[in-house]
Design a protein around this motif. Structure first.
Motif, short mmCIF file in Angstrom:
data_model
loop_
_atom_site.label_atom_id
_atom_site.label_comp_id
_atom_site.label_asym_id
_atom_site.label_seq_id
_atom_site.Cartn_x
_atom_site.Cartn_y
_atom_site.Cartn_z
N LYS A 58 0.74 -1.17 0.03
CA LYS A 58 -0.01 0.02 0.00
C LYS A 58 1.01 1.30 -0.10
N SER A 59 2.14 1.16 -0.49
CA SER A 59 2.87 2.24 -0.55
C SER A 59 2.72 3.09 -1.96
N ASN A 60 1.98 4.16 -1.77
CA ASN A 60 1.90 5.17 -2.75
C ASN A 60 1.00 4.31 -3.87
N PHE A 61 0.13 3.28 -3.75
CA PHE A 61 -0.45 2.55 -4.76
C PHE A 61 -2.11 3.19 -4.98
N LEU A 62 -2.00 4.33 -5.72
CA LEU A 62 -2.92 5.36 -5.89
C LEU A 62 -3.11 5.57 -7.40
N LEU A 63 -4.53 5.90 -7.49
CA LEU A 63 -4.72 6.28 -9.03
C LEU A 63 -3.62 7.23 -9.65
N GLY A 64 -3.24 7.41 -10.66
CA GLY A 64 -2.15 8.22 -11.08
C GLY A 64 -0.65 7.96 -10.91
N GLU A 65 -0.54 7.08 -9.96
CA GLU A 65 0.87 6.61 -9.74
C GLU A 65 1.59 5.51 -10.83
N VAL A 66 2.73 5.45 -10.99
CA VAL A 66 3.31 4.67 -11.87
C VAL A 66 4.37 3.80 -11.28
N GLN A 67 4.64 2.72 -11.51
CA GLN A 67 5.67 1.69 -10.81
C GLN A 67 6.59 1.48 -12.25
N PHE A 68 7.86 1.71 -12.12
CA PHE A 68 8.64 1.23 -13.38
C PHE A 68 9.52 -0.12 -12.98
N VAL A 69 9.27 -0.85 -13.60
CA VAL A 69 9.98 -2.54 -13.52
C VAL A 69 11.03 -2.58 -14.73
N ARG A 70 12.33 -2.53 -14.49
CA ARG A 70 13.34 -3.15 -15.49
C ARG A 70 13.07 -4.65 -15.70
N VAL A 71 12.94 -5.03 -17.00
CA VAL A 71 12.71 -6.31 -17.32
C VAL A 71 13.84 -6.92 -18.20
N GLU A 72 14.49 -6.10 -18.87
CA GLU A 72 15.69 -6.53 -19.75
C GLU A 72 16.43 -5.27 -19.82
#
Length: 155
Positions: A58-72
């Motif tokens: 629940k850490s900043n899990f809000l509408l309008g937020e983005v999580q960037f995940v490096r996959v390659e």
């Protein structure tokens, strides 16, 4: 000013060289299991794992937020929370255009930081119930107008 590049293909196999960010819309209830996320999960485990962890914490899990995940080495996934719930109800369809715009602002900053191009399906127009006529101007305003190269894939 450049334009959106519309191409036929798979957004999980972006075509340009260099850094790439693949954007997609997520909901605000932690659900992952229908739509474009299935294509992402078939290629990489990390975006789903990180999204579920983000929801649990629940850490900043809000509408309008983005999580960037490096996959390659040159590919980052942008988990963008632009959808309220998963069902159409008395408050309309799940897509929240104001949240999508906030997400795209954050994606723009990240793209500039990385020198990345942006790749996506027609975000928000599948299960989220959005209309491309409303999403496209947000992409133009927040990405194209900031000289970010954008590829939209029709599978």
């Amino acid at each position: 000013m450049q334009e959106i590049n519309y191409i036929k293909g798979d957004a999980t196999a972006p075509i340009s060289k260099g850094e790439k960010i693949i954007c997609h819309i997520c909901n605000d209830i932690g659900g992952w299991g229908k739509g474009f996320v299935l294509a992402i999960s078939r290629r990489w485990k990390e975006p789903e794992t990180e999204y579920r962890k983000w929801h649990r914490e629940k850490s900043n899990f809000l509408l309008g937020e983005v999580q960037f995940v490096r996959v390659e080495q040159y590919i980052t996934i942008a988990n963008m929370i632009g959808q309220r719930g998963i069902k159409t109800g008395s408050k309309g369809v799940p897509i929240r255009y104001d949240a999508v715009e906030k997400c795209l602002e954050k994606v723009c900053s990240k793209a500039k930081e990385l020198g990345a191009s942006i790749h996506m399906p027609r975000i928000g127009c599948g299960l989220a119930g959005g209309k491309w006529e409303k999403i496209e101007p947000l992409i133009i305003k927040n990405l194209i107008a900031n000289d970010i190269e954008v590829f939209v894939y029709d599978f």
